[in-house]
Design a protein around this motif. Structure first.
Motif, PDB file in Angstrom:
ATOM      1  N   LEU A 158      -7.188   9.477   4.059  1.00  0.00           N
ATOM      2  CA  LEU A 158      -7.710   9.986   5.267  1.00  0.00           C
ATOM      3  C   LEU A 158      -6.908   9.784   6.594  1.00  0.00           C
ATOM      4  CD1 LEU A 158     -10.455  11.160   6.526  1.00  0.00           C
ATOM      5  CD2 LEU A 158     -11.117   8.905   6.693  1.00  0.00           C
ATOM      6  N   ALA A 159      -6.387   8.745   6.698  1.00  0.00           N
ATOM      7  CA  ALA A 159      -5.783   8.232   7.968  1.00  0.00           C
ATOM      8  C   ALA A 159      -4.468   9.212   7.887  1.00  0.00           C
ATOM      9  CB  ALA A 159      -5.471   6.895   7.878  1.00  0.00           C
ATOM     10  N   SER A 160      -3.861   9.135   6.753  1.00  0.00           N
ATOM     11  CA  SER A 160      -2.506   9.969   6.874  1.00  0.00           C
ATOM     12  C   SER A 160      -2.837  11.566   7.075  1.00  0.00           C
ATOM     13  CB  SER A 160      -1.614   9.959   5.364  1.00  0.00           C
ATOM     14  OG  SER A 160      -0.869  10.832   5.384  1.00  0.00           O
ATOM     15  N   GLU A 161      -3.674  12.100   6.457  1.00  0.00           N
ATOM     16  CA  GLU A 161      -3.922  13.477   6.620  1.00  0.00           C
ATOM     17  C   GLU A 161      -4.409  13.998   7.891  1.00  0.00           C
ATOM     18  OE1 GLU A 161      -2.456  15.611   3.938  1.00  0.00           O
ATOM     19  OE2 GLU A 161      -1.511  13.741   3.973  1.00  0.00           O
ATOM     20  N   GLY A 162      -5.240  12.989   8.273  1.00  0.00           N
ATOM     21  CA  GLY A 162      -5.986  13.490   9.769  1.00  0.00           C
ATOM     22  C   GLY A 162      -5.086  13.085  11.097  1.00  0.00           C
ATOM     23  N   GLY A 163      -3.992  12.498  10.595  1.00  0.00           N
ATOM     24  CA  GLY A 163      -3.047  12.100  11.603  1.00  0.00           C
ATOM     25  C   GLY A 163      -3.834  11.114  12.837  1.00  0.00           C
ATOM     26  N   LEU A 164      -4.597  10.092  12.089  1.00  0.00           N
ATOM     27  CA  LEU A 164      -5.708   9.203  12.844  1.00  0.00           C
ATOM     28  C   LEU A 164      -4.811   7.792  13.271  1.00  0.00           C
ATOM     29  CD1 LEU A 164      -8.843   9.344  10.691  1.00  0.00           C
ATOM     30  CD2 LEU A 164      -8.186  10.716  12.643  1.00  0.00           C
ATOM     31  N   VAL A 165      -3.640   7.735  12.527  1.00  0.00           N
ATOM     32  CA  VAL A 165      -2.746   6.585  13.113  1.00  0.00           C
ATOM     33  C   VAL A 165      -1.346   6.888  13.213  1.00  0.00           C
ATOM     34  CG1 VAL A 165      -4.356   4.863  12.151  1.00  0.00           C
ATOM     35  CG2 VAL A 165      -2.531   5.516  10.634  1.00  0.00           C
ATOM     36  N   HIS A 166      -0.417   6.165  13.523  1.00  0.00           N
ATOM     37  CA  HIS A 166       0.982   6.630  13.740  1.00  0.00           C
ATOM     38  C   HIS A 166       1.770   5.879  12.688  1.00  0.00           C
ATOM     39  CE1 HIS A 166       0.354   7.746  18.065  1.00  0.00           C
ATOM     40  NE2 HIS A 166       0.819   8.615  17.602  1.00  0.00           N
ATOM     41  N   THR A 167       1.078   4.726  12.104  1.00  0.00           N
ATOM     42  CA  THR A 167       1.800   4.019  10.972  1.00  0.00           C
ATOM     43  C   THR A 167       0.839   3.454  10.057  1.00  0.00           C
ATOM     44  OG1 THR A 167       3.590   3.187  12.561  1.00  0.00           O
ATOM     45  CG2 THR A 167       3.469   2.021  10.250  1.00  0.00           C
ATOM     46  N   LEU A 168       1.028   3.582   8.822  1.00  0.00           N
ATOM     47  CA  LEU A 168       0.145   2.721   7.889  1.00  0.00           C
ATOM     48  C   LEU A 168       0.961   2.191   6.597  1.00  0.00           C
ATOM     49  CD1 LEU A 168      -3.313   4.169   6.744  1.00  0.00           C
ATOM     50  CD2 LEU A 168      -2.151   2.426   5.324  1.00  0.00           C
ATOM     51  N   LEU A 169       1.015   0.890   6.512  1.00  0.00           N
ATOM     52  CA  LEU A 169       1.577   0.245   5.623  1.00  0.00           C
ATOM     53  C   LEU A 169       0.759  -0.218   4.691  1.00  0.00           C
ATOM     54  CD1 LEU A 169       4.245  -1.923   8.080  1.00  0.00           C
ATOM     55  CD2 LEU A 169       4.438   0.415   6.962  1.00  0.00           C
ATOM     56  N   THR A 170       1.067  -0.001   3.206  1.00  0.00           N
ATOM     57  CA  THR A 170       0.389  -0.335   2.105  1.00  0.00           C
ATOM     58  C   THR A 170       0.675  -1.333   1.539  1.00  0.00           C
ATOM     59  OG1 THR A 170       1.393   1.041   0.877  1.00  0.00           O
ATOM     60  CG2 THR A 170      -0.325   2.108   1.948  1.00  0.00           C
ATOM     61  N   PRO A 171       0.361  -2.283   0.523  1.00  0.00           N
ATOM     62  CA  PRO A 171       0.869  -3.151  -0.273  1.00  0.00           C
ATOM     63  C   PRO A 171       2.018  -2.819  -1.151  1.00  0.00           C
ATOM     64  CG  PRO A 171      -1.327  -3.234  -0.599  1.00  0.00           C
ATOM     65  CD  PRO A 171      -1.078  -2.060   0.104  1.00  0.00           C
ATOM     66  N   ASP A 172       2.435  -1.425  -1.322  1.00  0.00           N
ATOM     67  CA  ASP A 172       3.810  -0.910  -1.869  1.00  0.00           C
ATOM     68  C   ASP A 172       4.812  -1.193  -0.755  1.00  0.00           C
ATOM     69  OD1 ASP A 172       2.796  -0.023  -4.145  1.00  0.00           O
ATOM     70  OD2 ASP A 172       1.820   1.675  -3.649  1.00  0.00           O
ATOM     71  N   HIS A 173       4.457  -1.252   0.552  1.00  0.00           N
ATOM     72  CA  HIS A 173       5.599  -1.408   1.446  1.00  0.00           C
ATOM     73  C   HIS A 173       6.508  -2.465   1.307  1.00  0.00           C
ATOM     74  CE1 HIS A 173       7.608  -0.287   5.372  1.00  0.00           C
ATOM     75  NE2 HIS A 173       7.285  -1.490   5.726  1.00  0.00           N
ATOM     76  N   ASP A 174       6.002  -3.779   1.244  1.00  0.00           N
ATOM     77  CA  ASP A 174       6.842  -4.837   1.067  1.00  0.00           C
ATOM     78  C   ASP A 174       5.966  -6.109   0.894  1.00  0.00           C
ATOM     79  OD1 ASP A 174       5.775  -5.726   3.622  1.00  0.00           O
ATOM     80  OD2 ASP A 174       7.749  -5.390   4.649  1.00  0.00           O
ATOM     81  N   ARG A 175       6.545  -7.213   0.353  1.00  0.00           N
ATOM     82  CA  ARG A 175       5.708  -8.546   0.032  1.00  0.00           C
ATOM     83  C   ARG A 175       4.836  -8.991   1.249  1.00  0.00           C
ATOM     84  NH1 ARG A 175       9.096 -12.775  -3.065  1.00  0.00           N
ATOM     85  NH2 ARG A 175       6.948 -13.676  -3.499  1.00  0.00           N
ATOM     86  N   ALA A 176       5.285  -8.889   2.692  1.00  0.00           N
ATOM     87  CA  ALA A 176       4.560  -9.356   3.788  1.00  0.00           C
ATOM     88  C   ALA A 176       3.185  -8.513   3.784  1.00  0.00           C
ATOM     89  CB  ALA A 176       5.406  -9.242   5.046  1.00  0.00           C
ATOM     90  N   HIS A 177       3.121  -7.284   3.039  1.00  0.00           N
ATOM     91  CA  HIS A 177       1.821  -6.459   3.218  1.00  0.00           C
ATOM     92  C   HIS A 177       1.130  -6.453   1.906  1.00  0.00           C
ATOM     93  CE1 HIS A 177       4.246  -5.369   6.720  1.00  0.00           C
ATOM     94  NE2 HIS A 177       3.291  -4.917   7.372  1.00  0.00           N
ATOM     95  N   ALA A 178       1.452  -7.431   1.133  1.00  0.00           N
ATOM     96  CA  ALA A 178       0.669  -7.481  -0.229  1.00  0.00           C
ATOM     97  C   ALA A 178      -0.827  -7.622  -0.288  1.00  0.00           C
ATOM     98  CB  ALA A 178       1.532  -8.550  -1.041  1.00  0.00           C
ATOM     99  N   ASN A 179      -1.179  -8.125   0.745  1.00  0.00           N
ATOM    100  CA  ASN A 179      -2.613  -8.500   0.860  1.00  0.00           C
ATOM    101  C   ASN A 179      -3.463  -7.699   1.868  1.00  0.00           C
ATOM    102  OD1 ASN A 179      -1.661  -9.859   2.893  1.00  0.00           O
ATOM    103  ND2 ASN A 179      -2.678 -11.830   2.472  1.00  0.00           N
ATOM    104  N   HIS A 180      -2.859  -6.482   2.502  1.00  0.00           N
ATOM    105  CA  HIS A 180      -3.676  -5.774   3.369  1.00  0.00           C
ATOM    106  C   HIS A 180      -2.932  -4.648   3.857  1.00  0.00           C
ATOM    107  CE1 HIS A 180      -0.261  -7.749   5.944  1.00  0.00           C
ATOM    108  NE2 HIS A 180      -0.512  -6.710   6.625  1.00  0.00           N
ATOM    109  N   LEU A 181      -3.961  -3.768   4.461  1.00  0.00           N
ATOM    110  CA  LEU A 181      -3.281  -2.294   4.993  1.00  0.00           C
ATOM    111  C   LEU A 181      -3.206  -2.709   6.584  1.00  0.00           C
ATOM    112  CD1 LEU A 181      -5.831   0.064   3.357  1.00  0.00           C
ATOM    113  CD2 LEU A 181      -3.721  -0.643   2.625  1.00  0.00           C
ATOM    114  N   HIS A 182      -1.854  -2.282   6.916  1.00  0.00           N
ATOM    115  CA  HIS A 182      -1.461  -2.262   8.434  1.00  0.00           C
ATOM    116  C   HIS A 182      -1.854  -0.928   9.070  1.00  0.00           C
ATOM    117  CE1 HIS A 182       0.734  -3.544  11.965  1.00  0.00           C
ATOM    118  NE2 HIS A 182       1.028  -2.332  11.929  1.00  0.00           N
ATOM    119  N   LEU A 183      -2.565  -0.512  10.095  1.00  0.00           N
ATOM    120  CA  LEU A 183      -2.852   0.706  10.801  1.00  0.00           C
ATOM    121  C   LEU A 183      -2.330   0.336  12.312  1.00  0.00           C
ATOM    122  CD1 LEU A 183      -5.249   0.147   8.828  1.00  0.00           C
ATOM    123  CD2 LEU A 183      -5.894   2.331   9.609  1.00  0.00           C
ATOM    124  N   ASP A 184      -1.468   1.191  12.778  1.00  0.00           N
ATOM    125  CA  ASP A 184      -1.394   1.063  14.256  1.00  0.00           C
ATOM    126  C   ASP A 184      -1.238   2.290  15.011  1.00  0.00           C
ATOM    127  OD1 ASP A 184       1.671   1.967  14.230  1.00  0.00           O
ATOM    128  OD2 ASP A 184       2.174   0.019  13.468  1.00  0.00           O
TER     129      ASP A 184
END
Length: 310
Positions: free
Chosen positions: A266-292
């Motif tokens: 939803l955030a990606s297709e709607g252009g609602l954020v500029h960045t969304l990092l998922t747990p697939d990004h790296d170990r530092a994001h293993a336990n959250h979704l980062h939106l900015d």
């Protein structure tokens, strides 16, 4: 303010006359076990469970910035014995994308939240000099409470200071979650100060323009954490509007895994954020979704999403 934002706002969204929502009572920490000795996630654990560094250790104050209007958007008293309020959205309106929201002035952003009956207080410049339009939430967004459950004082916790435009970006996400039964979103931080500011000087957390989403809760159910429920190595792309599969919009009552994948798409297709990092990004994001959100991005935005394999 851009014409596209005015057109997208579309006036009042038709909220119900039911009593307004309140943040839930403070809960004991929901921090998962096993983080105290996990050095790989030490920065994330520090940001999640305790204040990060001295209060005065902040980024330099920018020179040109919209002035925030002082004063709070007051909450109405809830009648004693009132039934649990419900939120009934009006017909869907076009949602401003992330780049259009970033062009908002302080006055327009405050009005945008008031039009959607988001209860907030606008902070004075000296309370958060690193944030362009600093606010604190005073109630849920579209019926969904946004909480830091391990904080001892949400009213004073610096992690709970948002840039107003980030709150505006979260409104459609909250509406989508509410329609699927979610009543609470738990997050680590919006603004971040201290040692992490020094270690990650380019993070949008330094400006109150990023949100680390930790868990979602439906009613009295246990919180479903990103770490335990986000299906890693699954989402290579978001499906189109007529496609099924991972990331397609799930119905109410769908498993938390489908809910989290659908939220990312939803955030990606709607252009609602500029960045969304998922747990697939790296170990530092293993336990959250980062939106900015970021200033100076293309319009309409082409968000960076960390899909599996990207």
């Amino acid at each position: 303010m851009p014409t596209e934002v005015e057109a997208a706002a579309g006036g009042r969204l038709g909220w119900s006359n039911a009593p307004r929502w309140r943040l839930p009572a403070a809960r004991p920490p929901d921090c998962s076990d096993g983080y105290a000795g996990n050095r790989a996630l030490v920065q994330v654990a520090s940001a999640r469970c305790k204040e990060t560094g001295p209060q005065g250790q902040t980024a330099k104050r920018p020179t040109a910035r919209p002035a925030a209007r002082p004063g709070a958007h007051p909450a109405r008293p809830e009648p004693a014995g009132a039934a649990a309020p419900t939120w009934t959205p009006a017909a869907p309106a076009q949602t401003p994308h992330a780049t259009a929201l970033m062009a908002m002035t302080a006055a327009r952003c405050h009005d945008y939240l008031r039009e959607r009956e988001v209860e907030f207080i606008a902070l004075a410049r000296d309370e958060a000099p690193e944030v362009a339009i600093p606010v604190r939430l005073r109630g849920p967004i579209a019926g969904v409470a946004f909480t830091i459950p391990w904080t001892t004082d949400l009213e004073r916790d610096a992690h709970a200071i948002w840039d107003c435009r980030l709150v505006a970006a979260v409104v459609p996400l909250a509406e989508w979650l509410h329609a699927r039964g979610v009543t609470e979103v738990q997050y680590f931080s919006a603004l971040r100060r201290g040692k992490i500011v020094q270690q990650k000087p380019k993070s949008q957390h330094n400006l109150g323009l990023a949100l680390d989403l930790y868990a979602v809760r439906r009613g009295s159910d246990a919180a479903a954490t990103v770490e335990e429920h986000y299906p890693r190595r699954t989402l290579r792309r978001c499906p189109g509007p007529r496609e099924a599969g991972p990331g397609a919009a799930p119905p109410a009552g769908a498993p938390a895994a489908d809910l989290l994948l659908g939220l990312v798409c939803l955030a990606s297709e709607g252009g609602l954020v500029h960045t969304l990092l998922t747990p697939d990004h790296d170990r530092a994001h293993a336990n959250h979704l980062h939106l900015d959100l970021k200033a100076g991005q293309d319009s309409p935005p082409d968000p960076f999403i960390s899909f599996h394999g990207s």
